[in-house]
Design a protein around this motif. Structure first.
Motif, short mmCIF file in Angstrom:
data_model
loop_
_atom_site.label_atom_id
_atom_site.label_comp_id
_atom_site.label_asym_id
_atom_site.label_seq_id
_atom_site.Cartn_x
_atom_site.Cartn_y
_atom_site.Cartn_z
N LEU A 156 0.86 -1.19 0.00
CA LEU A 156 0.00 0.00 0.00
C LEU A 156 0.89 1.23 0.00
CD1 LEU A 156 -2.72 -0.90 2.67
CD2 LEU A 156 -2.95 -0.96 0.19
N GLU A 180 -2.90 5.29 0.03
CA GLU A 180 -3.78 4.16 0.32
C GLU A 180 -3.81 3.86 1.82
OE1 GLU A 180 -3.53 1.44 -3.71
OE2 GLU A 180 -1.77 1.50 -2.40
N ASP A 218 -6.09 6.37 3.30
CA ASP A 218 -7.48 6.02 2.98
C ASP A 218 -7.99 4.91 3.90
OD1 ASP A 218 -7.54 7.84 0.90
OD2 ASP A 218 -7.30 6.33 -0.69
N VAL A 219 -7.16 3.89 4.08
CA VAL A 219 -7.55 2.76 4.94
C VAL A 219 -7.76 3.24 6.37
CG1 VAL A 219 -6.74 0.58 5.96
CG2 VAL A 219 -6.54 0.96 3.50
N GLU A 230 -11.08 5.17 6.50
CA GLU A 230 -12.21 4.23 6.38
C GLU A 230 -12.39 3.44 7.67
OE1 GLU A 230 -11.58 1.70 2.99
OE2 GLU A 230 -11.34 3.41 1.64
N ARG A 257 -9.98 -3.66 5.99
CA ARG A 257 -9.99 -2.56 5.01
C ARG A 257 -8.74 -2.61 4.14
NH1 ARG A 257 -13.71 -1.47 3.14
NH2 ARG A 257 -14.32 -3.40 4.00
N ALA A 258 -7.58 -2.91 4.75
CA ALA A 258 -6.33 -2.99 3.99
C ALA A 258 -6.39 -4.15 3.00
CB ALA A 258 -5.15 -3.15 4.93
N THR A 287 -9.08 -5.48 1.69
CA THR A 287 -10.04 -5.10 0.65
C THR A 287 -9.40 -4.15 -0.35
OG1 THR A 287 -11.90 -5.42 2.15
CG2 THR A 287 -12.29 -4.02 0.23
N LYS A 288 -8.63 -3.19 0.16
CA LYS A 288 -7.95 -2.24 -0.73
C LYS A 288 -7.00 -2.98 -1.67
CE LYS A 288 -7.75 1.89 -0.28
NZ LYS A 288 -8.55 2.93 -0.93
N ARG A 337 -9.04 -5.02 -4.26
CA ARG A 337 -9.61 -4.17 -5.31
C ARG A 337 -8.53 -3.74 -6.29
NH1 ARG A 337 -13.51 -0.60 -1.51
NH2 ARG A 337 -15.20 -2.10 -1.38
N ARG A 338 -7.36 -3.40 -5.76
CA ARG A 338 -6.28 -2.98 -6.64
C ARG A 338 -5.88 -4.12 -7.57
NH1 ARG A 338 -0.67 -2.51 -4.54
NH2 ARG A 338 -1.34 -1.01 -3.01
#
Length: 191
Positions: A43, A47, A50-51, A54, A83-84, A86-87, A90-91
């Motif tokens: 990350l 990012e 963002d995590v 969130e 959350r990490a 998921t990030k 998604r990436r």
């Protein structure tokens, strides 16, 4: 009052909506949560931030469901870890999709005689037009592509809208055509 009791008191106050308690919980737990999230080495700094945001938003919104104030930190860390992940997922999914939509190598695209290619492309365009929902966009596309006698300016006059509106509708439809043709090339099929 011990450190643990003071922390549990902050959690209870935050649960009751006390603004200063949210700030104190954030101040006290952020270094720990930031280390955990930064441990997801792939990350980047944005990012990670963002995590973090969130995670705190989810935790603070979910505070009323927290049964035991002492469980706040492990619960928050679990949210941040999820959350990490998921990030990252998604990436990875986005990267795979971009790779799948990348321009195919010439040798992977079967050669078609030009007449068949034009016929096939026209069929795709007609199919996409027929699949459009009834409305102004479909009417515009039919006038331009199927009837083919009017310019964008003439269609705009006929429909009582600006030429830029017609141009935008046609560009949006061209984007659909490009995506559909690319998907068919990648799938190696022509319905």
């Amino acid at each position: 009052m011990g450190e643990t009791d003071a922390f549990a008191d902050e959690v209870r106050r935050a649960t009751q909506g006390e603004e200063s308690a949210f700030g104190e919980l954030y101040r006290r737990t952020r270094p720990l949560v930031a280390r955990l999230v930064a441990g997801f080495g792939t990350l980047d700094a944005d990012e990670v931030e963002d995590v973090l945001q969130e995670s705190y938003v989810r935790a603070f919104r979910g505070l009323p469901r927290l049964k035991e104030a002492g469980a706040f930190t492990p619960w928050l860390l679990t949210i941040a870890r999820n959350r990490a992940r998921t990030k990252l997922e998604r990436r990875t999914a986005l990267r795979r999709m971009e790779e799948a939509l990348a321009d195919p190598e010439p040798e992977t695209v079967p050669a078609l005689p030009p007449a068949l290619q034009v016929e096939r492309d026209i069929a795709v365009v007609r199919q996409l037009i027929s699949e459009l929902p009834e409305g102004e966009e479909k009417k515009t596309v039919q006038l331009f592509y199927l009837e083919g006698q009017l310019s964008a300016r003439e269609i705009a006059e006929q429909l009582g809208v600006g030429k830029s509106t017609i141009t935008m509708r046609l560009e949006r439809f061209r984007g659909r055509i490009k995506r559909e043709l690319l998907q068919r090339v990648l799938a190696g099929r022509w319905d």
